[in-house]
Every structure is written in C-alpha cells, then in structure tokens.
Write a protein that holds these residues in place. Structure first.
Motif, PDB file in Angstrom:
ATOM      1  N   ARG A 171       0.777  -0.699   0.056  1.00 22.06           N
ATOM      2  CA  ARG A 171      -0.025  -0.183   0.089  1.00 22.06           C
ATOM      3  C   ARG A 171       0.733   0.762  -0.354  1.00 22.06           C
ATOM      4  O   ARG A 171       1.850   1.244   0.296  1.00 22.06           O
ATOM      5  N   PHE A 172       0.034   2.491  -0.837  1.00 26.21           N
ATOM      6  CA  PHE A 172       1.171   3.860  -0.903  1.00 26.21           C
ATOM      7  C   PHE A 172      -0.171   4.911  -0.686  1.00 26.21           C
ATOM      8  O   PHE A 172      -1.419   4.541  -1.349  1.00 26.21           O
ATOM      9  N   LEU A 173       0.741   6.241  -0.223  1.00 25.75           N
ATOM     10  CA  LEU A 173      -0.125   6.665  -0.233  1.00 25.75           C
ATOM     11  C   LEU A 173      -0.376   8.097  -0.994  1.00 25.75           C
ATOM     12  O   LEU A 173       0.951   8.490  -1.493  1.00 25.75           O
ATOM     13  N   VAL A 174      -1.062   8.705  -1.895  1.00 21.65           N
ATOM     14  CA  VAL A 174      -0.736   9.771  -2.535  1.00 21.65           C
ATOM     15  C   VAL A 174      -1.842  10.879  -2.769  1.00 21.65           C
ATOM     16  O   VAL A 174      -2.657  11.181  -1.627  1.00 21.65           O
ATOM     17  N   VAL A 175      -0.531  12.427  -2.272  1.00 20.06           N
ATOM     18  CA  VAL A 175      -1.393  12.962  -1.953  1.00 20.06           C
ATOM     19  C   VAL A 175      -2.120  13.854  -3.448  1.00 20.06           C
ATOM     20  O   VAL A 175      -1.325  14.843  -3.933  1.00 20.06           O
ATOM     21  N   SER A 176      -3.662  14.474  -3.053  1.00 24.13           N
ATOM     22  CA  SER A 176      -3.921  14.562  -4.883  1.00 24.13           C
ATOM     23  C   SER A 176      -4.372  16.046  -4.537  1.00 24.13           C
ATOM     24  O   SER A 176      -4.328  16.761  -3.135  1.00 24.13           O
ATOM     25  N   ASN A 177      -4.330  16.942  -5.244  1.00 23.48           N
ATOM     26  CA  ASN A 177      -4.929  18.157  -4.958  1.00 23.48           C
ATOM     27  C   ASN A 177      -6.267  18.909  -5.395  1.00 23.48           C
ATOM     28  O   ASN A 177      -6.601  19.548  -5.522  1.00 23.48           O
ATOM     29  N   ILE A 178      -6.794  17.871  -5.880  1.00 21.82           N
ATOM     30  CA  ILE A 178      -8.319  18.066  -6.230  1.00 21.82           C
ATOM     31  C   ILE A 178      -9.144  16.940  -4.936  1.00 21.82           C
ATOM     32  O   ILE A 178      -8.485  15.808  -4.273  1.00 21.82           O
ATOM     33  N   THR A 179      -9.966  17.195  -4.114  1.00 25.96           N
ATOM     34  CA  THR A 179     -11.238  16.008  -3.810  1.00 25.96           C
ATOM     35  C   THR A 179     -12.848  15.805  -3.526  1.00 25.96           C
ATOM     36  O   THR A 179     -13.099  16.516  -3.854  1.00 25.96           O
ATOM     37  N   PRO A 180     -12.555  14.637  -4.804  1.00 20.06           N
ATOM     38  CA  PRO A 180     -13.593  14.522  -5.530  1.00 20.06           C
ATOM     39  C   PRO A 180     -14.645  13.957  -4.620  1.00 20.06           C
ATOM     40  O   PRO A 180     -14.034  13.189  -3.178  1.00 20.06           O
ATOM     41  N   ASP A 181     -16.365  14.235  -4.468  1.00 21.98           N
ATOM     42  CA  ASP A 181     -16.009  13.172  -4.046  1.00 21.98           C
ATOM     43  C   ASP A 181     -16.423  11.905  -4.220  1.00 21.98           C
ATOM     44  O   ASP A 181     -16.394  11.706  -3.031  1.00 21.98           O
TER      45      ASP A 181
END
Length: 714
Positions: free
Chosen positions: A319-329
């Motif tokens: 598993r890994f974590l992604v820091v996204s710049n968007i917050t979709p529903d």
C-alpha cells in the motif's frame, strides 16, 4: 489612501513555481521586502512578518506599516571649512555650488555646522528629509525583493495582450506572473511589478475555488479568504503540517501499525505541488514485493511523489499514499489512475532486477574497463585496481589478517560492478545497494556483500559508517583513491564548487579513522593512495602535501563544529596527529589541562621555549644535554624535575592516558618558572649555551607530545 498605520499584504500570482525551490523563494521574497520596508521607516520595529508560498503564489503579510514614514534629520558632509569659507567667513563659489546641488542657497550658510573630523574643521549641512510614502517605499522594496530572489533559472516570456503596462512586453522571471496584489488595510497601494499593476483580486484553486477571482476585503483576510473561497492553504508550513497529519491519519485508518515513510525532502516537494492536499490510499500487486524494497521505494518517491507505507518492522507493504490536489466526492477514479500509473514503474524495476541476477558480478568486472572514470585517470576498471592496491596496504597496516585481506580484496574488486547493471543504470541512487543484493544472490560472504554497499558510506553528514572492518577498509580505499587522484591532477574544490565531493570524501576518511578506532597512520594511508597511481603522471609531492593540508583543515573544521574551541583544536591538530582515533582523547586532555592553575604559565613558557629553539635551529646547532655542564641551581633543579616527571608522563602517554600525562607535566611549572627567572639561556660559552638549549629541547618535546601547548597561551 488613509494615513493610519495598518497591516500590509503583497502577493505575486504566478504560474507553477519550481517545487524544490518554493519554500526558499517564499522566505526570500518576504524577508527582503520586510527588510526594505523597515530600512525606509515604513515598518515599525515591532512589525511582524508572515510569509506565504503555494505552487502559484508568493506573498507576505506585514503588521504595523505606516502610510508615510516619519521625516528624518539628515546631516551631509560638505567640505573643509578652509575650502568653503574665505578669510572673512563668506561662502566661496565652491560652497555655493555644493549647496545649490542640495537645493539650498547662500541663506543656508549661517546655519552650517562646523565639526572637526580629526584632521580639520569640516562644514555640515543639516536638513530634514521627508519620509517616503508607502507607494514610493513599497515600489522600491518590491523591486529589490524581486531582483534578489534566489531564482534557480529565469524564464523570458511575453505579457498577455491588453494587460501589460505601457513599455512592457517581455519579462524575465522565474515563472510567468499574472497578478499583483498590494493592500494596506483595505486600500490598494498603487505599485507595479513585472509589467503588472497592483489590485485587490487574486485566484484560488484551478478547479475547486468557490469564487474566481477572489476579491480580498483587506490585508488581514487574505489567508482565510483563500481557504474559504479559493480552496487554497496559502502558508507553506501550514500546508506541510496538514499533509503530515493526513498521511498519519490515513496510515492509522488502515491499521496494522503501518506508517508512511519518513522523508522530509519528499514532504517539502509535495507541499510545493499541491494547494489543498487530499491524501488517498492506493495499492499495488503484492508480488512486486519480491523486488528489493529500496528499488520500489525509490521509483515511487522519485518518479511519482508517492509515500510508501512501511510495517512496524520497517518493511515495505503493497500500500502507498498519494497526496492529491483535488477532492472529488468519489475518489475511486483518482485512486485507480495512480495505481495504473505506478504499475509499469514497478514492472520495470522487477524486470531490471530479474535480468541483472542472470549475470554474476564477477562476470561484469571486464565491462568496467570500457567505462571512463576520468579522462586523466583512466577507466573504472583501472580505478578498481587502484582501490584494491590501497585496500591491501590498509589491511597490512591493520594487522595483516588473512581473512580480512581476502574479503576486502573481493569487495574492492566487485564494488563498482553494479554500475553496469540495468537497475543502477535506471536508478543511479541505488549504486552499492544493488551491489549488495546481487552479491548475496551470487552466494558471496555477508561481509563482502555488506562492504560492497558500505564502501560509499558515509554518504552525507550524519550518515552511518560501514558495518565492519571489511567495509571500513574498502570505504577508506575508495575515498583515498578519489582524493589522491583528483589532487594529483589538480582538480581541487573551490569556494563554491566541489563536483567530485572531495570535502565529503575527506570527512568520510576522518570519521572512519576517528570513530572506528582504526590503528592507522594518516601519512602511511596517503602514501599508499598516491603509490597506487604508479605510472600516471601526477606531481605526487606537491599533491600529497596539499591533500594532507586539506584533510587536516577538514578535521579542524569538524572538531570546531563539535564544540571544541579554536585554541583546543589548534593545539591538537597543529601537531598533525597520525592516528585520528586518538584526537578525541587528546582534545579532552588539553581541555582538562587548560583548567589547571599551572596551565597558563606552562603554555606561555612553552611558547617562549619554542621561539628560543627556532632561533637555535636557524644556526644549525646540535643541542644536547650534559649534567656536567649544568651550573645554575635553577637549571639543575629543572633537570632533576625532568628526570623525575618525564618517565611517568611518557608511560602514561604510551598507555594512551593523555589527560594523566599532561597533568603529570603540570608539576614542572615551578622549576620552569625558576629556570627562566635565574638562568640566561644564551650564555657566552658555547657548550653551556648548547647544553641549556638541549635541556629546553627535551622539555619542549615532552610538553608537546599530546598537543602544542603554546597554542593555549593568551
């Protein structure tokens, strides 16, 4: 515009800034602008500074900024009174011309002040300078802040048609700028920069801002309006802390003791890539975990800016974590997209690993002969042979253990072979690491495999040292080969350039010798390093001396950084100690000696003795000591004290108890003082003079075994 003291907000809105430079750019922009405002008297002494930096903005908030700086008295030096005034006290043409240039006339002459500058009376014109307006002062401050930004690389671009100020069409800046905000309270300050005029509107998130543009109410509402209306966390530190919080929270939700990898540089870079972070959990196929985790971690961090998740034992999970710049529903599309992107990267790593293991490291040695190391120093293959020769010399000094010799030679032979593997070709950062994996795959001894990885250590300040003697030998040999080769061809570091990391290599040698307790003499190591170059045309004598100076300079600097005083360091390092493992004990001995009541007097006497002996040496005198030639009671007493004290001090020195040795020598203070009070060293009779010089030489040698005590003299 109001005349009250209010808070100020300045923002440059630009296209995406270079992420690795963002925090530095933000702090530099804010700091320079703040300093300029204070220098002009517009910002009060108690004004507070807040810097903001996001991917598309550099901003600064300053409290307590005046609309106009206070007027200030100005005293301007004009000229000597004898030049400006004639015998009758009237102004000369030269003085009137100078006053006219300052906007004054003859009526100002009676008010001129006379002051002696140490040589003659000088005329001064005193006036009051009007304080700068905020518009004037901020314009200057903004220009300086932009001009002094530590920009990694400048872009040249054309301004959009219809938006440029008159006279502006082409601009040079780190990235194209599209907006300028300057608010004093709620008032716009009429300044310009990069072809843009200041306003009160900025822009938020590209996709999630609730309003565009974001019209700022006042300087103090900037951060909150950007967060609420623009969906942007403007502060770098605040955004970084939010990412760290979300990463930890995501790992805790998964459970099982998982934790995100601790990488401050990666966290800084990701902070500079997003405006409002949203951490998502992704995964890849578990079969990829058969690949060494260093490869998978590197490809996820370097290529994708992901945060791998480790278990409680520090092992990589799927598993890994992604820091996204968007917050979709529904984030499933974002998660799926990142999982699809990482899969080919991991597949490449697995392919490289599988392919590399089909060929043994020893079968790759020949290929190193085709890889150029340096055009003056030959190939990597030739370099390997030099490292092996130096390693053999080190083992011989370290006791000549047969097992150590065999393991060190094997590791030195294979240490660079992973440079010609596919994995290291793709990920140069893994050199050494992959060599260890491939060595274990080839069935080599653990000590050899570890040494292949560890010969690069320490890679940076604070890095761990090689795990064992084999690794230490090969690491020393490798670093000494680099240092001798580069110094040999005159490829020396300069003030701001060190492309071959020679300073780091020297500090690595120092740390290995100091912290492992290796019984190795530095001069012998340098001799072995230069001898390994054999037929190559290197000016060895000059280069070797320069390299020795370089290493001792690095040693002195390192010790000062550890908290030792300049006097303590000079006293020990000035003696050029051969075994660096002894340096720490020598320093502690010097520190303990300096605390003794006898220290100051003995240090001064030691310095005096050194000066006497230097003059004697200039006359090429062979000083010696004969008890029969001792005449004065004071010199007899000193000789007797030496006979009593020196054997004990020498025994303590030989046992490595440097503190006790120096403290034993402290008993010589009284006879030394009496000697200089009652004995003329440079007696007329040559044999008496030489005998006294010999007595001092014996004393000087004993006192300086541990350190040059004269360096402690005030």
């Amino acid at each position: 515009m109001t005349t009250t003291i209010q808070n100020l907000l300045v923002e440059l809105f630009v296209e995406e800034l270079p992420p690795k430079a963002l925090d530095r750019l933000g702090n530099a922009f804010a700091g320079e602008l703040f300093d300029q405002l204070q220098a002009q008297g517009l910002a009060a002494a108690g004004s507070m500074l807040t810097a903001y930096a996001s991917p598309r903005r550099l901003a600064v908030h300053v409290t307590g900024v005046a609309a106009r700086a206070a007027d200030r008295a100005v005293s301007q030096k004009l000229m000597p009174a004898t030049v400006g005034l004639d015998a009758a006290g009237n102004a000369t043409p030269a003085l009137l011309k100078k006053l006219a240039a300052l906007g004054a006339d003859a009526s100002a002459v009676p008010g001129l002040k006379r002051q002696n500058d140490g040589k003659a009376d000088v005329l001064f014109f005193e006036s009051t300078a009007a304080g700068a307006t905020l518009a004037e002062g901020l314009q200057k401050a903004l220009g300086e802040a932009i001009a002094r930004l530590p920009i990694p690389k400048v872009m040249t671009y054309q301004l959009e048609s219809g938006t440029a100020l008159p006279g502006w069409d082409s601009v040079q800046f780190v990235r194209p700028a599209h907006g300028l905000v300057a608010l004093h309270g709620s008032d716009v300050v009429p300044v310009t920069a990069l072809g843009l005029a200041a306003g009160n509107a900025t822009h938020g998130h590209r996709f999630e801002a609730k309003a565009d543009p974001v019209v700022l109410r006042d300087a103090d509402s900037y951060a909150q309006q950007l967060r609420d209306e623009g969906a942007v966390i403007a502060g770098f530190a605040e955004r970084r802390a939010e990412i760290a919080r979300q990463l930890q929270a995501a790992a805790e939700r998964i459970g099982g003791g998982l934790r995100p990898i601790d990488d401050a540089a990666l966290l800084d870079e990701v902070t500079a890539l997003v405006e409002r972070p949203n951490v998502l959990v992704c995964e890849f196929e578990p079969e990829f975990l058969d690949v060494p985790q260093e490869c998978l971690i590197l490809t996820m961090k370097a290529n994708q800016k992901y945060f791998p998740l480790l278990d409680a034992e520090g092992r990589l999970t799927h598993r890994f974590l992604v820091v996204s710049n968007i917050t979709p529903d529904d984030a499933s599309a974002v998660v799926g997209g990142n999982e699809r992107v990482v899969r080919p990267r991991l597949a490449d790593a697995k392919f490289f690993f599988d392919q590399d293991r089909r060929k043994r490291l020893e079968d790759r040695v020949e290929s190193l002969g085709k890889v150029v190391y340096h055009n003056k120093l030959g190939t990597q293959g030739e370099r390997v042979e030099r490292v092996r020769a130096i390693a053999r010399a080190i083992v011989a000094q370290w006791g000549g253990d047969a097992t150590l010799a065999q393991q060190a030679d094997a590791a030195a032979l294979l240490a660079k072979t992973d440079l010609v593997t596919d994995m290291v070709g793709e990920f140069p950062e893994l050199q050494g690491t992959m060599g260890r994996y491939y060595a274990r795959n080839d069935g080599l001894a653990p000590e050899v495999a570890d040494a292949i990885e560890d010969h690069y250590k320490p890679r940076f300040a604070g890095d761990v040292l090689p795990r064992g003697r084999t690794g230490a030998v090969v690491a020393l040999a490798d670093k000494l080969e680099t240092l001798a080769g580069m110094f040999g061809i005159g490829n020396l570091p300069t003030g701001d350039r060190d492309p071959f990391a020679l300073r780091r290599h020297a500090l690595g040698v120092i740390r290995i010798l100091s912290e492992t307790g290796a019984p190795l003499a530095l001069d012998a190591l340098l001799d072995a390093a230069f001898a390994a170059f054999g037929h190559l045309a290197i000016v060895q004598q000059d280069a070797r001396a320069a390299l020795a100076d370089f290493v001792y300079d690095r040693l002195a600097g390192s010790l000062r950084e550890q908290g030792y005083s300049a006097q303590e360091v000079d006293a020990v390092v000035g003696q050029r100690p051969q075994r660096l493992a002894d340096v720490g004990r020598r320093l502690e001995a010097v520190r303990a000696f300096a605390a003794l009541p006898e220290a100051a007097a003995l240090a001064a006497a030691n310095k005096r003795i050194g000066n006497i002996l230097k003059k004697a040496a200039a006359l090429d005198v062979d000083a010696h000591v004969s008890e029969l030639l001792l005449r004065e009671p004071a010199e007899k007493a000193l000789y007797a004290a030496l006979l009593d004290v020196l054997p004990r001090a020498e025994a303590q020195f030989g046992a490595g108890d440097y503190t006790a040795s120096l403290q034993t020598l402290a008993a010589l203070r009284a006879p030394v003082d009496a000697f200089f009070d009652g004995v003329l060293v440079n007696a007329d009779e040559e044999d008496v003079r030489l005998n006294r010089q010999g007595l001092l030489a014996e004393l000087h040698r004993a006192m300086n075994r541990v350190a040059d005590l004269s360096r402690l003299a005030a």
